[in-house]
Enzyme design. Sequence first.
Site, mmCIF file in Angstrom:
data_model
loop_
_atom_site.group_PDB
_atom_site.id
_atom_site.type_symbol
_atom_site.label_atom_id
_atom_site.label_comp_id
_atom_site.label_asym_id
_atom_site.label_seq_id
_atom_site.Cartn_x
_atom_site.Cartn_y
_atom_site.Cartn_z
ATOM 1 N N SER A 73 0.829 -1.203 0.000
ATOM 2 C CA SER A 73 0.000 0.000 0.000
ATOM 3 C C SER A 73 0.863 1.252 0.000
ATOM 4 C CB SER A 73 -0.899 0.003 1.243
ATOM 5 O OG SER A 73 -1.529 1.254 1.422
ATOM 6 N N TYR A 104 -2.544 -0.178 9.994
ATOM 7 C CA TYR A 104 -2.709 -0.757 8.657
ATOM 8 C C TYR A 104 -1.414 -0.627 7.865
ATOM 9 C CZ TYR A 104 -4.078 -1.060 3.759
ATOM 10 O OH TYR A 104 -4.133 -1.384 2.426
#
Length: 335
Positions: A127, A152
């Site tokens: 990501s 995350y």
Amino acid sequence: MKILLTGAAGFIGAHVARLLLERGDTVVGLDNLNPYYDPRLKKDRLATLAGHAGFRFEQMDVADRARMPALFARERFDQVVHLAAQAGVRHSLVDPHAYVDSNLVGFMNVLEGCRHHGVGHLVYASSSSVYGGNTEMPFSEHQGVDHPVSLYAATKKANELMAHTYSHLFSLPTTGLRFFTVYGPWGRPDMALFLFTRAILAGEPIQVFNHGRMVRDFTYIDDIAQGVVKTLDRPPAADPAYDRAQADPASSHAPYRVFNIGNHRPVPLMDFIAAIERHTGRTAFKQLRDIQPGDVPATYADVSELEAWTGFAPHTSIDDGIGRFVAWYRGYYGV
């Protein structure tokens, strides 16, 4: 090829599955259909794949330490595309254990399956969030990413480290793809485009964080899916020019790579909203808010490494992409 695709009912997963099936690969799609958002949307994505003879769906959680090894042993996959994860920066402040279970335990199960069953290439979702506190733009794979600002992001950075370990120890070719703000038809309901379009069409206010002073490298889903497939087709090898004395995060002595996939055209949030207004024919009622914990004010991808490796770079304009999403949204929800 026989390919395991985790997260097959997800936004990116369903699009990647379609490309693989259309070119003749056999795809075993895995998803746990969890209720992080409406499972009906996930099931409808799967329904678009059901007509392909080469597709088979397995409802399973990647964190299942008994069923995952059995799946790998039974199926003998040639390659793996691992997209299953607990997504969402903001939700990681609410339910951190879900990120440990899915993004760490689940990824370990995938790595072990690849290791023990001769998988030729593992491509996995990282990501843009891994860039965290970095401020030098555009973000490059050659930069260090040691200052995540959400759990995350930390789990995605951990995935890259775990993959490198398996590439080093077991010569498993691994490629991590750092996705930059993916959007388009069949998108996730917790993402800005979905939330804004729903609210604007319903005549409801939208929440605009950091008082609109946000910039994102929005990347259209078809570009993302093509990038995944083109990357899958080129497993990495050890970089013969790698210098251990001056370690470059973008390469390795092991068969390991990471790449950005972004549009390389960062868009101010207020311009993004204006494009939604044009395509819906409605004016947004904006409620300006402070930046949320875990968010970063700007993202901007350097995609030169991806282009050099695959010959591909994302190209869809924000206006075209938003237009396609709004048309899909109106058709899917009948509004």
